[in-house]
Design an enzyme around this catalytic site. Sequence first.
Site, PDB file in Angstrom:
ATOM      1  CD  GLU A   1     -24.078  20.668   9.498  1.00  0.00           C
ATOM      2  OE1 GLU A   1     -23.923  19.823  10.395  1.00  0.00           O
ATOM      3  OE2 GLU A   1     -23.969  20.415   8.289  1.00  0.00           O
TER       4      GLU A   1
ATOM      5  CG  ASN B   1     -19.045  12.771   1.652  1.00  0.00           C
ATOM      6  OD1 ASN B   1     -19.675  12.590   2.693  1.00  0.00           O
ATOM      7  ND2 ASN B   1     -19.065  13.922   1.007  1.00  0.00           N
TER       8      ASN B   1
ATOM      9  CD  GLU C   1     -23.645  19.274   3.052  1.00  0.00           C
ATOM     10  OE1 GLU C   1     -24.075  19.268   1.864  1.00  0.00           O
ATOM     11  OE2 GLU C   1     -22.699  18.581   3.428  1.00  0.00           O
TER      12      GLU C   1
ATOM     13  N   GLY D   1     -26.121  14.018   3.569  1.00  0.00           N
ATOM     14  CA  GLY D   1     -26.244  12.921   2.619  1.00  0.00           C
ATOM     15  C   GLY D   1     -27.013  13.363   1.394  1.00  0.00           C
ATOM     16  CB  SER D   2     -28.682  11.387  -1.219  1.00  0.00           C
ATOM     17  OG  SER D   2     -29.745  10.717  -0.557  1.00  0.00           O
ATOM     18  CB  THR D   3     -31.394  15.888  -2.461  1.00  0.00           C
ATOM     19  OG1 THR D   3     -30.296  16.805  -2.504  1.00  0.00           O
ATOM     20  CG2 THR D   3     -32.691  16.671  -2.446  1.00  0.00           C
TER      21      THR D   3
ATOM     22  N   GLY E   1     -32.564  12.943   2.490  1.00  0.00           N
ATOM     23  CA  GLY E   1     -32.844  14.111   3.309  1.00  0.00           C
ATOM     24  C   GLY E   1     -34.310  14.505   3.296  1.00  0.00           C
TER      25      GLY E   1
ATOM     26  CB  CYS F   1     -21.923  18.062  -0.918  1.00  0.00           C
ATOM     27  SG  CYS F   1     -22.634  16.547  -0.269  1.00  0.00           S
TER      28      CYS F   1
END
Length: 459
Positions: A435, A134, A232, A210-212, A215, A266
């Site tokens: 971050e 993204n 994240e 990325g996606s949960t 992750g 996000c």
Amino acid sequence: MKLTTELHILNPATEEVIATVPAATAADVDTAVTRAAHARRAWAAAAPADRARLLRRFAAAVDDHLEELALLEVREAGHTVGNARWEAGNVRDLLDYAAGGVERLTGRQIPVPGGIDLTILEPLGVIGVIAPWNFPMPIAAWGTAPALAAGNAVILKPAETTPLTALRLAELALEAGLPEYLFQVLPGEGPVAGSALVEHPGVAKIVFTGSTRVGKGIMAACADRVKRVTLELGGKNPNIVFADADIEAAALAAPMSFLDNSGQDCCARTRILVQRTAYDRFMELLAPAVEKVVVGDPADERTQMGPLISRAQLDRVRSYVPDDADAVRGTAPEGPGFWYPPTLLTGLAPDAPAATDEVFGPVAAVLPFDDEADAVRLANATDYGLSGSIWTRDVGRALRVSQAVQAGNLSVNSHSSVRYWTPFGGYKQSGVGRELGPDALTAFTETKNVFISTSSTEG
């Protein structure tokens, strides 16, 4: 699973193949880690001023190729050209900011009896950065720039659909004088190259955006090896508008808070919570503003929103919006490309999937609330806690609600979430760690404690 040997990169606005790149294998990852481990020894031993100087040269090289990188991002990611220019500029700025931290990465002297105690910050080693599609350039730099500045080597695995800007950045790093193999880019599939990077014993830390769902898998794999992670992940962020706010300003700012990057963000404010007494006026202003958003060719300077990244993403977004939904819709091009119109959903139950799930597209749910407590309850009624906005003229309320909302990044009378000067990360299932900001480099170091006795040994 059939091994993919090549990645075919599509322009999401036209569906045309614009490039084909080799897909890294597990063996490629192993070779890259070996090379990175060798390259980082000399880099970590280099004088801090020399590391900083090379990072600034890298930043200057990015600046010299800003338009090239931006147009590449337009083609591979479908970003509007204005956004893409900002993203390339953000890479440059992150490298400059990280370079400024190299010579300020200091330990501490801690008062103790019987001697002197020192802490030393040492680089971790080889860092694996797994970047999303993204925001391919800036998010890759979020991990890469501070990791390099702290004395580590970096292996970047870009998303399968958007590897081109990452590959070009690696070329610019070499041209700027960074040591060979210090910063490597390995395009490849997540279950192959990504998994090999996560599981490799020579990789000290994984940085993933990325996606949960993915992750969680990465976190579990790293836990088995006691490997450090920064994650994240997803977000379902509230945009809370109180009746005492500047309603016109809040309404006119709302469209791009969830339509920027076609909602593939996000931090997108996809749950618009409006105090009931201001709801009708807010919608009178918001609906036409959404309908007027210009959706089209991302290379056109006038375009405000481009396509979604892929057919799969388009299908996902469509699945959340029934044809007969109570909605305000903008317009989008027809024909080739992964186009979806700006969409506001009204009349939803607070627990409806479109109101609680991360749709990751240009779709927002508008929900009324009664009072401050109700607003906080709705804002926290998700598994996520990444970002959000609070619109009010009452400073006390702004502070109370900021403390009550469970999210890592909040803005008052603004939709700004990310600044490279300030820490970024989420609560709950939106991630682990932070971050950016002044402490970014320390996240890529190990703290060593050294005690030096000053007791006399003379008789």
